[in-house]
Design a protein around this motif. Structure first.
Motif, mmCIF file in Angstrom:
data_model
loop_
_atom_site.group_PDB
_atom_site.id
_atom_site.type_symbol
_atom_site.label_atom_id
_atom_site.label_comp_id
_atom_site.label_asym_id
_atom_site.label_seq_id
_atom_site.Cartn_x
_atom_site.Cartn_y
_atom_site.Cartn_z
ATOM 1 N N ILE A 134 -5.744 -3.631 6.180
ATOM 2 C CA ILE A 134 -5.448 -3.672 4.859
ATOM 3 C C ILE A 134 -5.053 -2.323 4.422
ATOM 4 C CG2 ILE A 134 -6.592 -3.995 2.593
ATOM 5 C CD1 ILE A 134 -8.707 -6.061 3.879
ATOM 6 N N GLY A 135 -5.470 -1.310 5.088
ATOM 7 C CA GLY A 135 -5.281 0.110 4.499
ATOM 8 C C GLY A 135 -3.695 0.395 4.869
ATOM 9 N N PRO A 136 -3.049 0.213 5.780
ATOM 10 C CA PRO A 136 -1.759 0.372 5.840
ATOM 11 C C PRO A 136 -0.766 -0.518 5.020
ATOM 12 C CG PRO A 136 -2.585 0.375 8.293
ATOM 13 C CD PRO A 136 -3.663 -0.069 7.018
ATOM 14 N N ILE A 137 -1.300 -1.763 4.749
ATOM 15 C CA ILE A 137 -0.413 -2.717 4.058
ATOM 16 C C ILE A 137 -0.397 -2.212 2.245
ATOM 17 C CG2 ILE A 137 -0.463 -4.939 2.810
ATOM 18 C CD1 ILE A 137 -1.336 -6.154 5.350
ATOM 19 N N VAL A 138 -1.634 -1.486 2.194
ATOM 20 C CA VAL A 138 -1.586 -1.022 0.941
ATOM 21 C C VAL A 138 -0.803 0.005 0.649
ATOM 22 C CG1 VAL A 138 -3.287 0.334 -0.683
ATOM 23 C CG2 VAL A 138 -4.110 -1.661 0.135
ATOM 24 N N GLU A 139 -0.832 0.936 1.734
ATOM 25 C CA GLU A 139 -0.062 2.400 1.642
ATOM 26 C C GLU A 139 1.536 1.814 1.681
ATOM 27 O OE1 GLU A 139 -0.827 5.864 3.341
ATOM 28 O OE2 GLU A 139 -2.985 5.463 3.698
ATOM 29 N N ILE A 140 2.062 0.555 2.405
ATOM 30 C CA ILE A 140 3.127 0.263 2.549
ATOM 31 C C ILE A 140 3.761 0.030 1.286
ATOM 32 C CG2 ILE A 140 4.676 -1.443 3.592
ATOM 33 C CD1 ILE A 140 3.027 -1.003 6.086
ATOM 34 N N VAL A 141 2.779 -0.736 0.546
ATOM 35 C CA VAL A 141 3.120 -1.173 -0.877
ATOM 36 C C VAL A 141 3.533 -0.108 -1.874
ATOM 37 C CG1 VAL A 141 2.312 -2.379 -2.843
ATOM 38 C CG2 VAL A 141 2.136 -3.311 -0.601
ATOM 39 N N LEU A 142 2.647 0.915 -1.835
ATOM 40 C CA LEU A 142 2.703 1.969 -2.748
ATOM 41 C C LEU A 142 3.969 2.891 -2.360
ATOM 42 C CD1 LEU A 142 -1.084 3.229 -2.717
ATOM 43 C CD2 LEU A 142 0.198 2.185 -4.576
ATOM 44 N N VAL A 143 4.446 2.845 -1.113
ATOM 45 C CA VAL A 143 5.784 3.485 -0.591
ATOM 46 C C VAL A 143 6.769 2.831 -1.344
ATOM 47 C CG1 VAL A 143 7.169 4.112 1.399
ATOM 48 C CG2 VAL A 143 4.840 4.715 1.246
ATOM 49 N N GLU A 144 6.686 1.407 -1.199
ATOM 50 C CA GLU A 144 7.741 0.570 -1.495
ATOM 51 C C GLU A 144 7.881 0.788 -3.176
ATOM 52 O OE1 GLU A 144 10.125 -1.497 0.020
ATOM 53 O OE2 GLU A 144 9.481 -0.279 1.750
ATOM 54 N N VAL A 145 7.019 0.827 -3.829
ATOM 55 C CA VAL A 145 7.274 1.042 -5.327
ATOM 56 C C VAL A 145 7.609 2.349 -5.769
ATOM 57 C CG1 VAL A 145 5.740 -0.965 -5.702
ATOM 58 C CG2 VAL A 145 4.507 1.242 -5.971
ATOM 59 N N GLY A 146 7.429 3.439 -4.840
ATOM 60 C CA GLY A 146 8.059 4.678 -5.278
ATOM 61 C C GLY A 146 6.973 5.668 -5.468
ATOM 62 N N VAL A 147 5.584 5.035 -5.338
ATOM 63 C CA VAL A 147 4.490 6.205 -5.672
ATOM 64 C C VAL A 147 4.282 7.510 -4.950
ATOM 65 C CG1 VAL A 147 1.943 6.544 -5.793
ATOM 66 C CG2 VAL A 147 3.008 4.498 -6.536
ATOM 67 N N PHE A 148 4.586 7.328 -3.399
ATOM 68 C CA PHE A 148 4.803 8.571 -2.724
ATOM 69 C C PHE A 148 5.782 8.197 -1.389
ATOM 70 C CE2 PHE A 148 1.204 6.045 -1.015
ATOM 71 C CZ PHE A 148 1.139 6.342 0.455
ATOM 72 N N ALA A 149 5.797 9.069 -0.536
ATOM 73 C CA ALA A 149 6.524 8.855 0.581
ATOM 74 C C ALA A 149 6.231 9.522 1.636
ATOM 75 C CB ALA A 149 8.140 9.228 0.549
ATOM 76 N N TYR A 150 6.145 9.135 2.830
ATOM 77 C CA TYR A 150 5.966 9.643 4.281
ATOM 78 C C TYR A 150 7.211 10.524 4.603
ATOM 79 C CZ TYR A 150 1.257 8.015 5.255
ATOM 80 O OH TYR A 150 -0.051 7.673 5.098
ATOM 81 N N ASN A 151 6.978 11.588 5.231
ATOM 82 C CA ASN A 151 8.072 12.602 5.964
ATOM 83 C C ASN A 151 8.775 11.423 6.763
ATOM 84 O OD1 ASN A 151 9.482 14.401 7.872
ATOM 85 N ND2 ASN A 151 8.648 15.719 6.408
ATOM 86 N N ALA A 152 10.060 11.718 6.840
ATOM 87 C CA ALA A 152 10.985 10.929 7.779
ATOM 88 C C ALA A 152 10.864 11.085 9.198
ATOM 89 C CB ALA A 152 12.546 11.369 7.391
#
Length: 199
Positions: A134-152
């Protein structure tokens, strides 16, 4: 509900505090970057982040108490060690975010396995597995909607760090331990009465 309100509050605050330390480490090292200012920030994190982690901490602890055979032998030292190791692993992901994905992920996976072997049990592993999904899925969704991003350098798992999976697993195992400890501490202490001497 098996946890009492003071226990839920304490678990929520503990989870939020560890989240703030780990997230600050991610932000200052460039592991993650936020693109939102819609809500107030607490230290380096938008308010919703420690709230989400605190709620997840209390929820997983409650879940553990609904699973079979909560342990009654958990010690304060185990609890402190578990929290410290998860926090250390979280900070480590910030320090190694630019490292190649295989060694950095293997390192966090090794820590998670050791945590489970030393502190966990079967139901604790289930809590860890739920958190790891669940944790990574939530973060993936937040990244997809542009809330934050991980370093390349570390966004190889659908835009997030691959080491998030074992990190969340370790989190779930330790939170299960916290739930058991909270429930155990309220159990009445049984004292044995001394036998009367024969007269």
């Amino acid at each position: 509900m098996k946890l009492r309100v003071p226990e839920i509050v304490a678990l929520f605050l503990l989870g939020a505090a560890v989240a703030l330390i780990g997230d600050h480490s991610h932000v200052v090292t460039g592991t993650t970057e936020y693109f939102t200012d819609a809500v107030p920030f607490v230290w380096s994190s938008p308010l919703w982040f420690p709230v989400m982690v605190g709620a997840a901490t209390a929820s997983l602890a409650e879940l553990r108490l609904h699973l079979p055979d909560p342990r009654t032998t958990v010690t304060a030292r185990q609890v402190v060690a578990g929290v410290a190791v998860v926090m250390g692993a979280y900070v480590t992901t910030a320090l190694v975010h630019s490292a190649p994905v295989v060694p950095s992920s293997a390192l966090i996976a090794a820590v998670a396995i050791i945590i489970w072997c030393v502190l966990g049990d079967g139901p604790g592993a289930l809590c860890g597995a739920l958190a790891a999904v669940i944790g990574p899925i939530v973060e993936i969704v937040l990244v997809e909607v542009g809330v934050f991003a991980y370093n390349a350098d570390c966004d190889g798992l659908f835009g997030v760090g691959p080491w998030l999976v074992p990190l969340y697993f370790a989190f779930g195992v330790v939170v299960a331990l916290l739930g058991e400890y909270a429930a155990m501490k309220r159990q009445p202490v049984v004292t044995r009465s001394m036998p009367h001497a024969n007269r």
